[in-house]
Scaffold this active site. Structure first.
Site, PDB file in Angstrom:
ATOM      1  N   ASP A 163     -13.278   5.014  -4.139  1.00  0.00           N
ATOM      2  CA  ASP A 163     -11.838   5.027  -4.378  1.00  0.00           C
ATOM      3  C   ASP A 163     -11.584   4.750  -5.855  1.00  0.00           C
ATOM      4  OD1 ASP A 163      -8.877   4.402  -3.900  1.00  0.00           O
ATOM      5  OD2 ASP A 163      -9.602   4.646  -1.848  1.00  0.00           O
ATOM      6  N   HIS A 194      -4.631   1.605  -5.452  1.00  0.00           N
ATOM      7  CA  HIS A 194      -5.118   2.217  -4.213  1.00  0.00           C
ATOM      8  C   HIS A 194      -6.454   1.621  -3.781  1.00  0.00           C
ATOM      9  CE1 HIS A 194      -6.408   5.433  -1.386  1.00  0.00           C
ATOM     10  NE2 HIS A 194      -5.106   5.509  -1.160  1.00  0.00           N
ATOM     11  N   SER A 344      -4.612   6.676   4.420  1.00  0.00           N
ATOM     12  CA  SER A 344      -5.603   5.944   3.621  1.00  0.00           C
ATOM     13  C   SER A 344      -5.873   4.572   4.226  1.00  0.00           C
ATOM     14  CB  SER A 344      -5.093   5.740   2.189  1.00  0.00           C
ATOM     15  OG  SER A 344      -5.334   6.855   1.379  1.00  0.00           O
TER      16      SER A 344
END
Length: 396
Positions: A163, A194, A344
């Site tokens: 990520d 994120h 996600s």
């Protein structure tokens, strides 16, 4: 859901394997695979698979340069991937020429194993800042998390978070990150939203008086940065390309990660699929976010053997698994917390759940999810971890 993404481009050729370039240079590029000599790979070889005494490295570079010239392209770099026996070369495509066409032409050269364009992948989440200590974790209630943690916490599991940059110093993540690697050169080293949020959902520390509790707080993370964020704040775009992802996946497989979390989606990539198949064959569980706007939910969710996860149930046979994915409180860089939504974060919850299943089940047996229908639908987390009969007793 706001879709996040842009294109990361690659570095110029150097004697050592190249790093990825920051997104300033937008010249189109493709990947070309040449076969490594079988003797090149050695068990335990380090990150990047350096050539060492491999005398055929220079010969492969000459072959790659010749193929580039024959096809009107320019050799821009390379990255050996001994785990799948190939040397990946990066070729620059002249402006105005379609990368897919160039890759197809290069693939017909008898010296080439295969070729493919560098594709773009998007993080499947929409973070929304809110009360940083918001106590309502949907999975805590829907999955009876406190009860499950009396049975399993994911101890000894190694989960690769592929990520953007994880904030390993966050108070909810301190001590939870066993390995950090950056596969994106030139994009800065600051922690990003994120990746930090995904890491928190999976393995945030319990009983520390702040924040949240991860689905698998006993697990340890491999924080592998293959994506980067552009801009700042809630609207920052998270972007990855297939080469940086391949380098991170290769490292995760070499490190024997038990779970590989890919909270992103994009077009198919033969290189990524080849690496992921090796990982699955070695016993890793691959979890990916499902994008309903892409065929089959996008890649790698569409790949056989990968657990595809959506934030809500998709009413179709063979559809993805569903996990809580709306208003998920999770970690934010700088010692803060925020609310996030999207597949996600649902995928991250399932990665944590797989770690719980691995701890409780017989070693060597592949983890299996119990759900509303075979291979998909709403997950019964308790039954997945301890079995339906035992779970019924625990719920009384």
């Amino acid at each position: 859901m706001r879709w996040l993404g842009a294109v990361l481009l690659l570095a110029l050729f150097a004697a050592a394997p190249v790093q990825a370039r920051a997104a300033a240079d937008d010249a189109p590029r493709i990947l070309m695979m040449l076969r490594l000599a079988p003797a090149h790979f050695r068990a335990g070889s380090g990150y990047g698979g350096g050539y060492g005494e491999d005398q055929s490295a220079a010969a492969r570079r000459r072959i790659a340069a010749a193929v580039a010239r024959r096809n009107g392209l320019r050799l821009a770099g390379n990255w050996p991937m001994p785990i799948i026996g190939i040397d990946c070369f990066i070729l620059t495509v002249p402006r105005g020429r379609a990368p897919a066409e160039a890759a197809a032409q290069v693939a017909r050269d008898p010296a080439v194993e295969w070729s493919e364009p560098i594709e773009t992948f998007e993080a499947q989440g929409d973070p929304t800042p809110n009360d940083p200590l918001y106590p309502a974790q949907p999975a805590a209630h829907a999955w009876h998390l406190a009860m499950l943690h009396r049975t399993a916490t994911g101890r000894r599991a190694r989960i690769a978070v592929i990520d953007s940059q994880v904030d390993a110093r966050h108070p909810d993540l301190a001590g939870q990150v066993a390995v950090e690697r950056n596969f994106v050169d030139g994009a800065g080293a600051a922690a990003e939203r994120h990746g930090t949020g995904i890491a928190g959902v999976i393995a945030a520390r319990p009983d520390n008086g702040v924040g949240i509790v991860g689905i698998a707080p006993g697990a340890r993370l491999l924080a592998l940065r293959a994506c980067a964020e552009q801009g700042a704040g809630a609207g920052a775009a998270t972007l990855c390309d297939s080469l940086s992802l391949a380098r991170a996946v290769s490292f995760a497989v070499e490190q024997r990660a038990d779970v590989i979390n890919l909270s992103l989606a994009g077009p198919p990539s033969r290189l990524l699929e080849t690496l992921l198949r090796i990982g699955v064959a070695r016993g890793a569980t691959v979890v990916a976010a499902y994008d309903p706007k892409l065929p089959g939910g996008g890649f790698p969710a569409s790949m056989p053997g990968v657990i595809a996860v959506a934030e809500s149930a998709v009413g179709q046979a063979g559809g993805p698994y569903a996990a809580p994915g709306r208003d998920i409180p999770t970690t934010q860089p700088g010692g803060r917390w925020y609310l996030a939504s999207g597949s996600s974060y649902a995928a991250a919850e399932v990665s944590g759940l797989i770690a719980l299943i691995r701890e409780e089940h017989v070693p060597g047996r592949r983890p299996a999810l119990v759900s509303a229908r075979p291979g998909g639908g709403e997950i019964d987390a308790c039954a997945s971890v301890v079995g339906k009969a035992k779970c019924a007793g625990l719920r009384r």
